[in-house]
Write a protein that holds these residues in place. Structure first.
Motif, PDB file in Angstrom:
ATOM      1  N   GLU A  77      44.539  37.994  29.816  1.00 18.55           N
ATOM      2  CA  GLU A  77      44.078  37.813  31.198  1.00 18.55           C
ATOM      3  C   GLU A  77      42.685  38.404  31.402  1.00 18.55           C
ATOM      4  OE1 GLU A  77      45.333  38.572  35.864  1.00 18.55           O
ATOM      5  OE2 GLU A  77      46.699  39.222  34.274  1.00 18.55           O
ATOM      6  N   ALA A  78      42.403  39.532  30.731  1.00 12.57           N
ATOM      7  CA  ALA A  78      41.083  40.159  30.890  1.00 12.57           C
ATOM      8  C   ALA A  78      39.964  39.215  30.433  1.00 12.57           C
ATOM      9  CB  ALA A  78      41.018  41.460  30.104  1.00 12.57           C
ATOM     10  N   GLY A  79      40.209  38.499  29.328  1.00 12.58           N
ATOM     11  CA  GLY A  79      39.216  37.547  28.844  1.00 12.58           C
ATOM     12  C   GLY A  79      39.002  36.413  29.825  1.00 12.58           C
ATOM     13  N   PHE A  80      40.109  35.934  30.387  1.00 15.04           N
ATOM     14  CA  PHE A  80      39.991  34.874  31.386  1.00 15.04           C
ATOM     15  C   PHE A  80      39.225  35.368  32.605  1.00 15.04           C
ATOM     16  CE2 PHE A  80      41.505  32.908  35.320  1.00 15.04           C
ATOM     17  CZ  PHE A  80      41.124  31.592  35.084  1.00 15.04           C
ATOM     18  N   ARG A  81      39.522  36.589  33.058  1.00 17.44           N
ATOM     19  CA  ARG A  81      38.849  37.119  34.250  1.00 17.44           C
ATOM     20  C   ARG A  81      37.349  37.288  34.009  1.00 17.44           C
ATOM     21  NH1 ARG A  81      42.222  35.285  37.802  1.00 17.44           N
ATOM     22  NH2 ARG A  81      44.348  36.028  37.428  1.00 17.44           N
ATOM     23  N   ASP A  82      36.961  37.641  32.786  1.00 15.47           N
ATOM     24  CA  ASP A  82      35.525  37.722  32.467  1.00 15.47           C
ATOM     25  C   ASP A  82      34.877  36.344  32.625  1.00 15.47           C
ATOM     26  OD1 ASP A  82      35.700  40.419  31.891  1.00 15.47           O
ATOM     27  OD2 ASP A  82      35.872  40.125  29.722  1.00 15.47           O
ATOM     28  N   ARG A  83      35.545  35.322  32.109  1.00 17.75           N
ATOM     29  CA  ARG A  83      35.026  33.953  32.237  1.00 17.75           C
ATOM     30  C   ARG A  83      34.968  33.538  33.712  1.00 17.75           C
ATOM     31  NH1 ARG A  83      34.628  31.020  27.595  1.00 17.75           N
ATOM     32  NH2 ARG A  83      35.608  31.873  25.711  1.00 17.75           N
ATOM     33  N   GLU A  84      35.977  33.954  34.465  1.00 21.28           N
ATOM     34  CA  GLU A  84      36.025  33.617  35.886  1.00 21.28           C
ATOM     35  C   GLU A  84      34.852  34.236  36.633  1.00 21.28           C
ATOM     36  OE1 GLU A  84      39.715  33.331  38.866  1.00 21.28           O
ATOM     37  OE2 GLU A  84      39.305  35.394  38.232  1.00 21.28           O
ATOM     38  N   THR A  85      34.544  35.485  36.339  1.00 19.99           N
ATOM     39  CA  THR A  85      33.416  36.144  37.002  1.00 19.99           C
ATOM     40  C   THR A  85      32.105  35.430  36.670  1.00 19.99           C
ATOM     41  OG1 THR A  85      34.514  38.297  37.052  1.00 19.99           O
ATOM     42  CG2 THR A  85      32.109  38.297  37.198  1.00 19.99           C
ATOM     43  N   ARG A  86      31.930  35.052  35.400  1.00 22.19           N
ATOM     44  CA  ARG A  86      30.706  34.321  35.017  1.00 22.19           C
ATOM     45  C   ARG A  86      30.623  32.981  35.738  1.00 22.19           C
ATOM     46  NH1 ARG A  86      31.997  36.586  29.880  1.00 22.19           N
ATOM     47  NH2 ARG A  86      32.922  34.651  29.116  1.00 22.19           N
ATOM     48  N   ALA A  87      31.763  32.314  35.866  1.00 19.09           N
ATOM     49  CA  ALA A  87      31.792  31.029  36.580  1.00 19.09           C
ATOM     50  C   ALA A  87      31.439  31.217  38.053  1.00 19.09           C
ATOM     51  CB  ALA A  87      33.178  30.395  36.447  1.00 19.09           C
ATOM     52  N   LEU A  88      31.956  32.266  38.659  1.00 11.92           N
ATOM     53  CA  LEU A  88      31.663  32.528  40.072  1.00 11.92           C
ATOM     54  C   LEU A  88      30.190  32.869  40.276  1.00 11.92           C
ATOM     55  CD1 LEU A  88      34.837  34.544  41.123  1.00 11.92           C
ATOM     56  CD2 LEU A  88      34.174  32.276  41.934  1.00 11.92           C
ATOM     57  N   MET A  89      29.593  33.538  39.309  1.00 14.35           N
ATOM     58  CA  MET A  89      28.153  33.822  39.403  1.00 14.35           C
ATOM     59  C   MET A  89      27.357  32.528  39.445  1.00 14.35           C
ATOM     60  SD  MET A  89      27.852  37.064  36.766  1.00 14.35           S
ATOM     61  CE  MET A  89      26.089  37.257  36.955  1.00 14.35           C
ATOM     62  N   ASP A  90      27.776  31.546  38.653  1.00 12.90           N
ATOM     63  CA  ASP A  90      27.108  30.234  38.658  1.00 12.90           C
ATOM     64  C   ASP A  90      27.367  29.493  39.966  1.00 12.90           C
ATOM     65  OD1 ASP A  90      26.251  30.713  36.063  1.00 12.90           O
ATOM     66  OD2 ASP A  90      27.803  29.473  35.134  1.00 12.90           O
ATOM     67  N   LEU A  91      28.638  29.403  40.328  1.00 12.87           N
ATOM     68  CA  LEU A  91      29.039  28.514  41.425  1.00 12.87           C
ATOM     69  C   LEU A  91      28.663  29.048  42.797  1.00 12.87           C
ATOM     70  CD1 LEU A  91      32.538  27.432  40.047  1.00 12.87           C
ATOM     71  CD2 LEU A  91      30.414  26.122  40.020  1.00 12.87           C
ATOM     72  N   THR A  92      28.715  30.358  42.996  1.00 11.60           N
ATOM     73  CA  THR A  92      28.357  30.901  44.317  1.00 11.60           C
ATOM     74  C   THR A  92      26.852  30.847  44.563  1.00 11.60           C
ATOM     75  OG1 THR A  92      28.332  33.162  43.408  1.00 11.60           O
ATOM     76  CG2 THR A  92      30.372  32.415  44.477  1.00 11.60           C
ATOM     77  N   ALA A  93      26.081  30.534  43.523  1.00 14.74           N
ATOM     78  CA  ALA A  93      24.631  30.368  43.689  1.00 14.74           C
ATOM     79  C   ALA A  93      24.265  28.937  44.073  1.00 14.74           C
ATOM     80  CB  ALA A  93      23.909  30.762  42.400  1.00 14.74           C
ATOM     81  N   MET A  94      25.253  28.040  44.041  1.00 14.71           N
ATOM     82  CA  MET A  94      24.995  26.637  44.366  1.00 14.71           C
ATOM     83  C   MET A  94      25.100  26.420  45.877  1.00 14.71           C
ATOM     84  SD  MET A  94      27.183  24.865  41.271  1.00 14.71           S
ATOM     85  CE  MET A  94      26.840  23.185  41.833  1.00 14.71           C
ATOM     86  N   PRO A  95      24.077  25.869  46.510  1.00 13.41           N
ATOM     87  CA  PRO A  95      24.129  25.665  47.965  1.00 13.41           C
ATOM     88  C   PRO A  95      25.010  24.476  48.347  1.00 13.41           C
ATOM     89  CG  PRO A  95      22.109  24.749  47.091  1.00 13.41           C
ATOM     90  CD  PRO A  95      22.802  25.421  45.935  1.00 13.41           C
ATOM     91  N   ASN A  96      25.665  24.610  49.472  1.00 11.03           N
ATOM     92  CA  ASN A  96      26.355  23.488  50.122  1.00 11.03           C
ATOM     93  C   ASN A  96      27.598  22.949  49.416  1.00 11.03           C
ATOM     94  OD1 ASN A  96      24.371  23.492  52.170  1.00 11.03           O
ATOM     95  ND2 ASN A  96      23.031  22.229  50.898  1.00 11.03           N
ATOM     96  N   ILE A  97      28.104  23.642  48.406  1.00 18.31           N
ATOM     97  CA  ILE A  97      29.306  23.137  47.747  1.00 18.31           C
ATOM     98  C   ILE A  97      30.562  23.573  48.506  1.00 18.31           C
ATOM     99  CG2 ILE A  97      28.231  23.161  45.465  1.00 18.31           C
ATOM    100  CD1 ILE A  97      30.068  25.620  44.828  1.00 18.31           C
ATOM    101  N   ILE A  98      31.662  22.901  48.204  1.00 20.97           N
ATOM    102  CA  ILE A  98      32.991  23.347  48.605  1.00 20.97           C
ATOM    103  C   ILE A  98      33.676  23.770  47.309  1.00 20.97           C
ATOM    104  CG2 ILE A  98      35.157  22.754  49.752  1.00 20.97           C
ATOM    105  CD1 ILE A  98      32.769  22.391  51.593  1.00 20.97           C
ATOM    106  N   MET A  99      34.088  25.025  47.211  1.00 25.58           N
ATOM    107  CA  MET A  99      34.679  25.511  45.966  1.00 25.58           C
ATOM    108  C   MET A  99      36.091  26.047  46.201  1.00 25.58           C
ATOM    109  SD  MET A  99      33.478  28.481  43.250  1.00 25.58           S
ATOM    110  CE  MET A  99      33.374  29.781  44.491  1.00 25.58           C
ATOM    111  N   ALA A 100      37.008  25.630  45.331  1.00 29.22           N
ATOM    112  CA  ALA A 100      38.348  26.209  45.285  1.00 29.22           C
ATOM    113  C   ALA A 100      38.366  27.260  44.191  1.00 29.22           C
ATOM    114  CB  ALA A 100      39.388  25.130  44.992  1.00 29.22           C
ATOM    115  N   THR A 101      38.783  28.470  44.527  1.00 24.88           N
ATOM    116  CA  THR A 101      38.855  29.542  43.546  1.00 24.88           C
ATOM    117  C   THR A 101      40.274  29.669  43.002  1.00 24.88           C
ATOM    118  OG1 THR A 101      39.378  31.212  45.213  1.00 24.88           O
ATOM    119  CG2 THR A 101      37.046  30.829  44.744  1.00 24.88           C
ATOM    120  N   GLY A 102      40.420  30.386  41.890  1.00 21.76           N
ATOM    121  CA  GLY A 102      41.740  30.691  41.379  1.00 21.76           C
ATOM    122  C   GLY A 102      42.398  31.768  42.220  1.00 21.76           C
ATOM    123  N   GLY A 103      43.715  31.859  42.134  1.00 24.19           N
ATOM    124  CA  GLY A 103      44.449  32.808  42.968  1.00 24.19           C
ATOM    125  C   GLY A 103      44.056  34.252  42.745  1.00 24.19           C
TER     126      GLY A 103
END
Length: 205
Positions: A77-103
């Protein structure tokens, strides 16, 4: 006035309202537990606002080339969470998107800070709703347990305060059809924008 004319006018009003929201709202991030309907609602909301929809879990899968159960198995799970944080860094920088996050995206303080780059909607689902919607889903590693209900209850107890911490809008799920929920969410978004406008006006000298 004929019913057809009335329907056309109503459609135009809705279209203009949605255009106003799409133009003035920041990126929108959906948070909530497994089975809350984040992907379904996210797609419908993106369609209503004419925006791009991104599912954070799908983004991780595309970036990795492997599904989430595989990532959990090989990296934990720790490895997945690291990937999730990197993905959120990318996606939260994108303007005007609608994003569904993991639980579990709200579990890290860094992730919660990243989510503040947009408007956060918390889709709050009861444990019973979560269980009904996830019981046949084999792509949820945390639920591969002899007692998935107990797992969901524990996760909800841990995460509910964190969802509420980041949320700008809270919407209960499980009691209405998705299209009805979209109507409720659009009204809540309109109210949010009006409140922001009022606050800005009051702060002006």
């Amino acid at each position: 006035m004929h019913e057809e004319d009335s329907a056309i006018i109503d459609s135009i009003i809705v279209e203009k309202a949605n255009s106003y929201l799409a133009k003035n709202l920041p990126a929108i991030f959906l948070v909530g537990p497994m089975g809350a309907g984040k992907t379904t609602i996210g797609k419908l909301l993106a369609k209503s606002l004419g925006r791009q929809f991104v599912d954070c879990d799908w983004y991780i899968v595309n970036q990795t080339g492997a599904d989430i159960p595989w990532i959990f198995e090989k990296e934990g799970e720790a490895g997945f969470r690291d990937r999730e944080t990197r993905a959120l860094m990318d996606l939260t920088a994108m303007p005007n998107i609608i994003m569904a996050t993991g639980g579990g995206a709200v579990g890290r303080s860094q992730n919660r800070a990243l989510l503040k780059n947009g408007l956060v909607i918390y889709l709050d689902a009861s444990v019973e709703t979560q269980l009904a919607r996830t019981k046949k889903d084999k792509n949820r590693p945390l639920l591969q347990s002899d007692n998935p209900k107990a797992v969901l209850e524990s996760l909800y107890e841990q995460r509910n305060p964190l969802y509420r911490e980041v949320a700008d809008i809270i919407v209960p799920t499980g009691r209405a059809y998705p299209k009805q929920m979209i109507g409720e969410i659009l009204l809540a978004l309109d109210a949010y924008l009006r409140q922001q406008d009022e606050s800005s006006s009051q702060q002006m000298p």
